[in-house]
Design a protein around this motif. Structure first.
Motif, PDB file in Angstrom:
ATOM      1  N   PRO A   2      46.000  50.598  44.919  1.00  0.00           N
ATOM      2  CA  PRO A   2      46.387  50.666  43.516  1.00  0.00           C
ATOM      3  C   PRO A   2      45.905  49.468  42.702  1.00  0.00           C
ATOM      4  CG  PRO A   2      48.281  51.156  44.912  1.00  0.00           C
ATOM      5  CD  PRO A   2      47.172  50.714  45.797  1.00  0.00           C
ATOM      6  N   SER A   3      45.798  48.305  43.337  1.00  0.00           N
ATOM      7  CA  SER A   3      45.358  47.130  42.583  1.00  0.00           C
ATOM      8  C   SER A   3      43.919  47.297  42.104  1.00  0.00           C
ATOM      9  CB  SER A   3      45.500  45.870  43.433  1.00  0.00           C
ATOM     10  OG  SER A   3      44.649  45.954  44.571  1.00  0.00           O
ATOM     11  N   LYS A   4      43.071  47.961  42.892  1.00  0.00           N
ATOM     12  CA  LYS A   4      41.695  48.190  42.457  1.00  0.00           C
ATOM     13  C   LYS A   4      41.668  49.130  41.255  1.00  0.00           C
ATOM     14  CE  LYS A   4      39.175  47.187  46.644  1.00  0.00           C
ATOM     15  NZ  LYS A   4      38.165  47.629  47.594  1.00  0.00           N
ATOM     16  N   ARG A   5      42.502  50.140  41.288  1.00  0.00           N
ATOM     17  CA  ARG A   5      42.559  51.050  40.137  1.00  0.00           C
ATOM     18  C   ARG A   5      43.048  50.320  38.895  1.00  0.00           C
ATOM     19  NH1 ARG A   5      45.537  55.922  42.912  1.00  0.00           N
ATOM     20  NH2 ARG A   5      44.124  56.108  44.656  1.00  0.00           N
ATOM     21  N   VAL A   8      40.244  48.236  37.542  1.00  0.00           N
ATOM     22  CA  VAL A   8      39.267  49.088  36.852  1.00  0.00           C
ATOM     23  C   VAL A   8      39.811  49.488  35.485  1.00  0.00           C
ATOM     24  CG1 VAL A   8      38.110  51.332  36.904  1.00  0.00           C
ATOM     25  CG2 VAL A   8      38.172  49.909  38.968  1.00  0.00           C
ATOM     26  N   ALA A   9      41.066  49.854  35.447  1.00  0.00           N
ATOM     27  CA  ALA A   9      41.682  50.228  34.173  1.00  0.00           C
ATOM     28  C   ALA A   9      41.693  49.042  33.213  1.00  0.00           C
ATOM     29  CB  ALA A   9      43.099  50.743  34.409  1.00  0.00           C
ATOM     30  N   ALA A  10      41.978  47.863  33.747  1.00  0.00           N
ATOM     31  CA  ALA A  10      41.986  46.663  32.909  1.00  0.00           C
ATOM     32  C   ALA A  10      40.597  46.386  32.353  1.00  0.00           C
ATOM     33  CB  ALA A  10      42.498  45.473  33.716  1.00  0.00           C
ATOM     34  N   LEU A  11      39.572  46.560  33.169  1.00  0.00           N
ATOM     35  CA  LEU A  11      38.202  46.370  32.701  1.00  0.00           C
ATOM     36  C   LEU A  11      37.830  47.385  31.618  1.00  0.00           C
ATOM     37  CD1 LEU A  11      36.267  45.543  35.989  1.00  0.00           C
ATOM     38  CD2 LEU A  11      36.555  44.061  33.991  1.00  0.00           C
ATOM     39  N   GLN A  12      38.250  48.622  31.802  1.00  0.00           N
ATOM     40  CA  GLN A  12      37.974  49.654  30.794  1.00  0.00           C
ATOM     41  C   GLN A  12      38.674  49.323  29.478  1.00  0.00           C
ATOM     42  OE1 GLN A  12      39.270  53.092  33.011  1.00  0.00           O
ATOM     43  NE2 GLN A  12      37.185  53.553  33.739  1.00  0.00           N
ATOM     44  N   LYS A  13      39.898  48.861  29.566  1.00  0.00           N
ATOM     45  CA  LYS A  13      40.637  48.484  28.351  1.00  0.00           C
ATOM     46  C   LYS A  13      39.969  47.288  27.681  1.00  0.00           C
ATOM     47  CE  LYS A  13      45.149  47.175  26.537  1.00  0.00           C
ATOM     48  NZ  LYS A  13      44.537  46.642  25.366  1.00  0.00           N
ATOM     49  N   LEU A  14      39.557  46.319  28.492  1.00  0.00           N
ATOM     50  CA  LEU A  14      38.874  45.146  27.949  1.00  0.00           C
ATOM     51  C   LEU A  14      37.601  45.546  27.210  1.00  0.00           C
ATOM     52  CD1 LEU A  14      38.824  42.043  27.796  1.00  0.00           C
ATOM     53  CD2 LEU A  14      37.546  42.061  29.934  1.00  0.00           C
ATOM     54  N   GLU A  15      36.834  46.452  27.779  1.00  0.00           N
ATOM     55  CA  GLU A  15      35.608  46.919  27.133  1.00  0.00           C
ATOM     56  C   GLU A  15      35.921  47.650  25.832  1.00  0.00           C
ATOM     57  OE1 GLU A  15      31.647  47.503  26.304  1.00  0.00           O
ATOM     58  OE2 GLU A  15      32.588  46.138  27.728  1.00  0.00           O
ATOM     59  N   ALA A  16      36.952  48.478  25.841  1.00  0.00           N
ATOM     60  CA  ALA A  16      37.354  49.184  24.614  1.00  0.00           C
ATOM     61  C   ALA A  16      37.803  48.190  23.543  1.00  0.00           C
ATOM     62  CB  ALA A  16      38.469  50.175  24.924  1.00  0.00           C
ATOM     63  N   ASP A  17      38.554  47.171  23.953  1.00  0.00           N
ATOM     64  CA  ASP A  17      38.996  46.138  23.009  1.00  0.00           C
ATOM     65  C   ASP A  17      37.801  45.381  22.437  1.00  0.00           C
ATOM     66  OD1 ASP A  17      41.600  46.891  23.563  1.00  0.00           O
ATOM     67  OD2 ASP A  17      42.045  45.129  24.819  1.00  0.00           O
TER      68      ASP A  17
END
Length: 87
Positions: A2-5, A8-17
């Protein structure tokens, strides 16, 4: 795993931000350009070439506002003109 997911979600949010911030920066740059352009129009500086105006702005910025005005012979102690908005 779950930590990898979540990473990944954090990276996607960072890119969107980051994309949102880039869009906001472009909007603010356009607004700033309009504000600066409206200050320049009617002063005679609009007759300068883009290259000349850019060189002038760089050199004036290096000097700073008070020193530039002093060297140009303008009175520093006089209050700066303020623009009034029409409502």
């Amino acid at each position: 795993m779950p930590s990898k997911r979540s990473a990944v979600a954090a990276l996607q949010k960072l890119e969107a931000d980051r994309l949102a911030l880039d869009r906001r920066q472009k909007e603010l740059e356009k607004q700033a350009a309009l504000e600066l352009g409206s200050v320049i129009l009617g002063t005679g500086l609009e007759t300068f070439s883009k290259k000349g105006l850019a060189r002038l702005a760089v050199e004036l910025a290096k000097l700073g506002e008070d020193e530039a005005l002093k060297r140009l012979g303008a009175s520093i102690s006089s209050p700066r003109p303020q623009q009034t908005s029409v409502k």
